[in-house]
Design an enzyme around this catalytic site. Structure first.
Site, PDB file in Angstrom:
ATOM      1  N   ASP A 222      -2.646   6.238   6.171  1.00 20.92           N
ATOM      2  CA  ASP A 222      -3.598   5.258   5.647  1.00 20.92           C
ATOM      3  C   ASP A 222      -3.921   4.288   6.781  1.00 20.92           C
ATOM      4  OD1 ASP A 222      -4.905   3.161   4.409  1.00 20.92           O
ATOM      5  OD2 ASP A 222      -3.370   2.819   2.873  1.00 20.92           O
TER       6      ASP A 222
ATOM      7  N   LYS B  74     -12.459  -2.838   5.707  1.00 21.62           N
ATOM      8  CA  LYS B  74     -11.653  -3.691   6.583  1.00 21.62           C
ATOM      9  C   LYS B  74     -12.251  -3.668   7.997  1.00 21.62           C
ATOM     10  CE  LYS B  74      -8.820  -4.088   3.064  1.00 21.62           C
ATOM     11  NZ  LYS B  74      -7.899  -3.051   2.704  1.00 21.62           N
TER      12      LYS B  74
ATOM     13  N   TRP C 290       0.828  -1.207   0.000  1.00 28.38           N
ATOM     14  CA  TRP C 290       0.000   0.000   0.000  1.00 28.38           C
ATOM     15  C   TRP C 290       0.860   1.253   0.000  1.00 28.38           C
ATOM     16  CZ3 TRP C 290      -4.182  -1.685  -1.822  1.00 28.38           C
ATOM     17  CH2 TRP C 290      -4.665  -2.941  -1.442  1.00 28.38           C
TER      18      TRP C 290
END
Ligand code: PLP
Length: 362
Positions: A174, A198, A107
């Protein structure tokens, strides 16, 4: 109409991921009749008072759960966390400015690639050389950096920042896979963003928390839809928001609050992680894949010492209704995601499968 009751499986998928059973029940009911309107939440106006009340409650819950001051705005956007990889630098980073990035894997790399389109990127630290098995800690943040970007929890590799650096440079973070999982000192952060799917809700909505005073300093024109100020001015209602994902996320935040807030979540998450990592460390067939001090409390990655046995173990998991254990293709082995909504009883089922498997195969 009769509802068919199917036995629910133990959901260890990394995302989209498990949601609290009570949230799913309320979400299902709202698709039939929302707020006594005689209409489904899927077919009402986002400008109706019943729905604007949802956005208001979701906003105030996010503020309350994270302890946000009035310096911050809460936005519910679309495009996933992946869109924040470019929206954050587009809105914060002047072309001649420098943003620092900590590279902890998949990511972070995607975020770095996008930031380079807007200004200078200084990759301050990286754990690439070990295939991201640890969180780099040995770096100094230049005081003139516009921001420093971090991925708080690496969903793929199973590592997590358990601490954030002491710095006056705003952190852009993030938090897709560990939002609302523990208390954090929000005052360190300039932007926090996360895709809902998530730990917060279904796919389709992205929570973005912005410190207002950081905006409007890039000197570049920004397309209307990509400008945080557009969405701040319109309370996330500039265009049609993803109503149902926002509603389910609101229900999940309510659930977090009713269950003791992020402090209580952290306690439960620690107990679940301790149970599972304890088994990984003591079971003769298994081993962890990351540095012990950087282990994620959300995504537990592990493998078998004898990889030939992995297919048989996955079958044993499936037989016990444990699903979503297979590791990410870039890591192999296994990954058990144990987000807020995962009950410790389900983790115990997985641990029992590991124990039984060892006693049959060791
Ligand atoms: C899943 C994930 C993403 C991607 O989120 P999308 O909403 O699919 O764009 C980004 N960052 C992290 C840490 C993730 O776990």
């Amino acid at each position: 109409m009769n509802t068919v009751i199917t036995k629910k499986k133990h959901n260890f998928y990394a995302g989209p991921a498990i949601l609290p059973a009570s949230v799913l029940k309320q979400a299902t009911a709202a698709t039939e009749d929302f707020a006594g309107m005689g209409l489904s939440i899927l077919e009402i106006s986002h400008r109706s008072p019943q729905f604007t009340a949802v956005v208001e409650e979701a906003t105030s819950l996010a503020k309350e759960l994270l302890g946000l001051s009035d310096d911050y705005e809460v936005l519910f956007l679309t495009g996933g966390a992946s869109s924040q990889f470019y929206m954050a630098p587009m809105n914060l980073l002047p072309q001649d400015g420098t943003a620092c990035y900590i590279n902890t894997g998949t990511w972070s790399n995607k975020a770095i690639k996008e930031a380079k389109l807007f200004g200078n990127v200084n990759e301050l630290a990286s754990s690439a050389e070990s295939n991201y098995t640890f969180i780099p800690k040995d770096y100094e943040i230049p005081s003139d950096a516009t921001y420093i970007h971090m991925t708080s929890n690496n969903t793929v590799f199973g590592t997590q920042h358990h601490e954030f650096p002491e710095t006056n440079v705003p952190i852009v973070c993030d938090m897709s896979s560990d939002i609302f999982s523990r208390p954090i000192d929000v005052s360190k952060f300039g932007i926090i963003y996360c895709g809902a799917q998530k730990n917060m809700g279904p796919a389709g909505v992205t929570l973005v928390i912005v410190r207002k005073d950081l905006l409007g300093k890039t000197g570049r024109p920004i397309p209307t839809m990509l400008d945080y100020n557009t969405h701040i001015a319109k309370g996330s209602m500039f265009n049609t928001p993803p109503a149902f994902p926002i509603y389910v996320s609101m229900l999940t935040m309510r659930w977090v609050k009713e269950n003791g807030g992020v402090e209580a979540m952290a306690e439960k998450n620690e107990a679940k992680a301790k149970l599972l990592y304890g088994e990984i460390d003591s079971n003769p067939l298994f081993e962890g894949t990351t540095a012990v001090e950087d282990r994620s409390l959300m995504n537990v990655t592990f493998k078998m010492k004898d990889t030939e046995m992995e297919a048989a173990f996955l079958e044993a998991c499936a037989a016990a209704d444990c699903v979503g254990i297979k590791g990410h293709r870039s890591v192999g082995g296994f990954r058990a995601s144990i987000y807020n909504a995962m009950p410790i009883e389900s983790v115990q089922v997985l641990v029992d499968v590991m124990r039984d498997f060892a006693s049959q195969n060791a």
